[in-house]
Design a protein around this motif. Structure first.
Motif, mmCIF file in Angstrom:
data_model
loop_
_atom_site.group_PDB
_atom_site.id
_atom_site.type_symbol
_atom_site.label_atom_id
_atom_site.label_comp_id
_atom_site.label_asym_id
_atom_site.label_seq_id
_atom_site.Cartn_x
_atom_site.Cartn_y
_atom_site.Cartn_z
ATOM 1 N N ASP A 145 3.753 -5.855 4.640
ATOM 2 C CA ASP A 145 3.627 -4.345 3.895
ATOM 3 C C ASP A 145 4.158 -3.342 4.471
ATOM 4 O O ASP A 145 4.085 -2.906 5.915
ATOM 5 N N GLU A 160 4.072 -0.140 3.728
ATOM 6 C CA GLU A 160 3.167 0.886 3.594
ATOM 7 C C GLU A 160 4.066 2.185 2.804
ATOM 8 O O GLU A 160 3.596 3.182 3.121
ATOM 9 N N GLN A 179 -4.918 9.035 0.894
ATOM 10 C CA GLN A 179 -4.868 7.631 0.964
ATOM 11 C C GLN A 179 -5.979 6.776 0.480
ATOM 12 O O GLN A 179 -5.703 5.684 -0.314
ATOM 13 N N LEU A 180 -7.132 7.323 0.629
ATOM 14 C CA LEU A 180 -8.403 6.739 -0.262
ATOM 15 C C LEU A 180 -7.959 6.536 -1.741
ATOM 16 O O LEU A 180 -8.393 5.876 -2.294
ATOM 17 N N ASN A 214 -5.203 7.005 -3.243
ATOM 18 C CA ASN A 214 -4.298 5.883 -3.678
ATOM 19 C C ASN A 214 -4.708 4.509 -3.854
ATOM 20 O O ASN A 214 -4.466 3.627 -4.601
ATOM 21 N N GLU A 215 -5.603 4.331 -2.692
ATOM 22 C CA GLU A 215 -6.163 2.873 -2.608
ATOM 23 C C GLU A 215 -7.234 2.479 -3.805
ATOM 24 O O GLU A 215 -7.195 1.582 -4.586
ATOM 25 N N ILE A 216 -8.053 3.482 -4.477
ATOM 26 C CA ILE A 216 -8.873 3.310 -5.459
ATOM 27 C C ILE A 216 -8.309 3.500 -6.623
ATOM 28 O O ILE A 216 -8.562 2.849 -7.596
ATOM 29 N N THR A 253 0.932 -1.169 -0.059
ATOM 30 C CA THR A 253 -0.200 -0.102 -0.065
ATOM 31 C C THR A 253 0.885 0.998 0.164
ATOM 32 O O THR A 253 1.998 0.928 0.136
ATOM 33 N N SER A 302 2.715 1.406 -4.300
ATOM 34 C CA SER A 302 2.150 0.142 -3.994
ATOM 35 C C SER A 302 2.038 -0.453 -5.591
ATOM 36 O O SER A 302 2.092 -1.846 -5.664
#
Lengths: 411, 300
Positions: free
Chosen positions: A87, A89, B118-119, B121-123, A45, A49
């Protein structure tokens, strides 16, 4: 009652055996049954990532392939390989913590590197402190190898070599009677500044003149000030390094501003997907790469570079980026060292690693005293008709360099 | 540095080219700064998540274009999507910090910015993304000045939105309510204005403005989940220069900043381009303080 008693006894026995297992694991390498474990903290992540995933797939593919071929033979016994992942991060502090945890709690005695120079730099002091060998495939910064680390080995070419090929190519095309003018637009971070140092050293050695030397701040989202200089000073070679963002910005803004540059060389073209995104705007650009599927290297495990690419694509449904290829090579280096060491003792394996001299689909691997791989050169692609074609080094090239880049008005 | 100045003197058209390109990016700063000035003036909140709204606008435009929407039509789409998000965020978080200490709201919006980063980045993934519009490049004066048409589009869009906002605040019911609330929230409440709704609308409007800016950024430059901060900082700078209530000043300051920044990047070298922005901010703050002090002395 009887059953309860029996269960209690069984419990005691199980706990006792668990305790002995933990103590044995703490004392020597993490071997469970016939599997020896490597440890890896990679960026699953956070901002790395995407490349973290490429790294993991490379590791996994090599482990599967080695296990399918019978594993590694150490001291007459056959062992499978396994990897314990965490991970990190994408943060160096977390990477260092996890290295500690892998070694101290999980009893891992062999570490595969994380993604990026920054994280490798955070983990290397830990592995060094415990005398645990780390073979890494994604930390290219030259500074990693100036610390005198004894347990760090890198299969990839270091940063200063990234764009030296472009300088060599420019010199080849120029003949000898004129002085070439070089422009540099490099991000102001350790990676790109290493690249810059390598280019400047070679350019000055060959008598070229540096006419632009801009350092782009990492936050910068616009290169038009630098490109205005390029328009005025007309360098023969423009070298740009700024990760994927730098590559995307340079290709887009050079095309949008219709700036004519005889030779443009970049890093991270594939990460920026310049062909997919910019199509003909990216045409003629030179891109640095650690590896390419078109290279003529091969080994017994994967076959040729092309075979590796095909297997990777069949497994993961996309063409392998070089990050996956070099990660797979790192696992192969460990397997080879285990067999030659005939032991899982970290110090013995470390010495075997230092003696590595092997050919892989990724290229030759042979470490110098600092732990750098000196057997594999960098590769330069040129984007020709919407495809990456290797044009450097000349003994491995797939296509002729197209030079100079035609003017925008003539395209 | 001096050879760069010399270059500018030798090729004056270069300066025009730099200023023209700088004005284009300045228009985007102005767009984000409108929103910041609004929220600051009406809610009394300095919205640190400003740059994240810009970034999200870019990702909305990308996603919409991926579904087959023509690139230029993604501009209103990004604005609408961010308007809804802004409204939601107000109802979830911002309304709790409106009347609180400035520190609380700084912390809250800073937290929001991290969550949004961060969201996304995640999505959407950490990769650098761009959207190709298929627009061409204008070559003026025999190649002396070169402008990407998309930059021109973003320039015109930013100005149009600025004017529309000005008209909205002057004429529309809600616009008048926003101004009334900004002047005196308590008096506005007494006069029957639902200030809570005004706050929500203002915050959502701000997000929409940033969303439109973001869709322009992804078409003319690049975006990725961590691109927000420079936009937050520059909006802040523009608002400090222009003050809270003056849209024309915001446009001028935004354009001026874009042009100056580009010239500074050329003359001082790209490494000092962003440093220049901060130095400028300090100089302006000190200068302003000095002027204010003289004014205060007169008053005493």
């Amino acid at each position: 009652m009887v059953l309860g008693n029996m269960l209690r006894k069984l419990g005691v026995v199980l706990m006792a055996s668990a305790v002995t297992m933990v103590t044995t694991v703490g004392a020597s390498a993490k071997v469970e049954g016939d599997t020896v474990y490597l440890g890896a903290a990679i960026s699953l992540t956070g901002k790395y990532s995407t490349n973290g995933a490429h790294t993991r797939k490379g590791y996994d593919l090599a482990v599967d392939q080695i296990n399918a071929a019978g594993g590694v033979t150490v001291d007459g016994m056959s062992y499978k390989l396994g990897i314990i992942y965490y991970d990190d991060e994408s943060t160096p502090a977390r990477g260092a913590q996890l290295a500690e945890r892998l070694i101290q709690q999980d009893g891992v005695q062999f570490i595969l590197g994380p993604y990026s120079s920054g994280l490798t730099r955070a983990m290397a002091p830990i592995t060094e402190k415990y005398g645990i060998p780390m073979v890494e495939a994604n930390g290219a910064s030259i500074s990693l190898f100036q610390e005198g680390y004894k347990y760090l080995f890198a299969v990839l070419s270091t940063t200063e070599q990234y764009l030296q090929g472009a300088v060599a190519l420019a010199a080849e095309t120029a003949g000898d009677d004129q002085t070439l003018r070089v422009g540099l637009a490099m991000e102001n971070d350790p990676f790109s500044q290493d690249v810059r140092a390598g280019v400047i050293a070679d350019a000055e050695r060959l008598g070229m003149r540096i006419v632009i030397d801009d350092k782009l701040p990492p936050e910068l989202n616009d290169m038009s000030a630098t490109l205005a200089k390029v328009r005025a000073l007309r360098p023969d070679l423009l070298v740009v390094s700024g990760h994927a963002k730098g590559a995307a910005l340079a290709i887009r803004q050079i095309a949008d501003s219709r700036i004519d540059i005889p030779m443009l060389a970049l890093t991270h073209c594939d990460a920026a997907q310049v062909i997919e995104k910019f199509a003909e705007k990216a045409e003629f650009a030179l891109c640095a790469s650690q590896w390419a599927p078109g290279l003529s290297y091969s080994d017994d495990l994967f076959g040729s570079a092309r075979d590796f690419a095909d297997l990777f694509e069949a497994t993961f449904d996309y063409a392998p980026p070089y990050q996956s290829a070099e990660s797979a090579a790192a696992v192969m280096v460990f397997a080879d060292a285990f067999e030659r060491a005939g032991s899982f003792d970290p110090a013995v394996v470390r010495d075997a690693l230092a003696e590595t001299d092997m050919m892989t689909f990724y290229g030759g691997i042979n470490f110098d005293d600092a732990g750098r791989n000196v057997a594999k050169p960098m590769v330069l692609f040129q984007i020709q008709d919407g495809e990456y074609r290797v044009v450097y080094p000349s003994n491995a090239s797939e296509a002729e360099l197209r030079h100079p880049t035609p003017r925008w008005s003539e395209r | 540095m001096f050879e760069n100045l010399q270059l500018l003197i030798d090729y004056p058209s270069l300066g025009v080219d730099l200023v023209a390109n700088g004005l284009m990016i300045g228009a985007i700063f102005a767009l984000a700064a409108f929103g910041m000035a609004l929220v600051w003036g009406v809610l009394g909140i300095i919205n640190i998540a400003q740059g994240e709204f810009v970034m999200l606008g870019g990702f909305v435009a990308l996603t919409a274009a991926g579904l087959g929407v023509p690139p230029l039509l993604t501009i209103p789409l990004a604005a609408i999507a961010l308007f809804i998000l802004g409204w939601g965020l107000y109802r979830l978080v911002i309304f709790r910090v409106v009347d609180r200490d400035l520190f609380v709201s700084l912390l809250a919006t800073f937290g929001l910015s991290i969550i949004l980063q961060q969201l996304s980045n995640e999505i959407f993934g950490a990769d650098v993304r761009t959207l190709e519009t298929g627009l061409g490049t204008m070559v003026l004066f025999d190649g002396q000045i070169v402008l990407a048409e998309i930059k021109l589009v973003s320039f015109v869009t930013a100005l149009t939105v600025g004017l529309a906002l000005w008209a909205f605040l002057k004429r529309a019911r809600l616009g008048q309510a926003i101004r009334a609330t900004a002047q005196n929230a308590r008096a506005a409440r007494i006069l029957g204005i639902d200030t809570d709704r005004v706050y929500a609308a203002t915050y959502a409007l701000n997000a929409a403005l940033c969303g439109a800016a973001g869709s322009l950024v992804v078409m003319a430059w690049t975006i990725h989940p961590y691109i927000g901060l420079p936009y937050t900082v520059r909006s802040f700078l523009v608002v400090i220069v222009a003050g809270l209530g003056n849209i024309v000043a915001v446009i001028t300051a935004g354009l001026g900043l874009g042009a100056l920044e580009n010239l500074a990047g050329f003359i001082l070298g790209a490494e000092y381009q962003i440093a220049f922005v901060f130095v400028l901010m300090v100089i302006l703050l000190v200068g302003r303080n000095f002027l204010l002090r003289r004014k205060r002395e007169y008053l005493e």
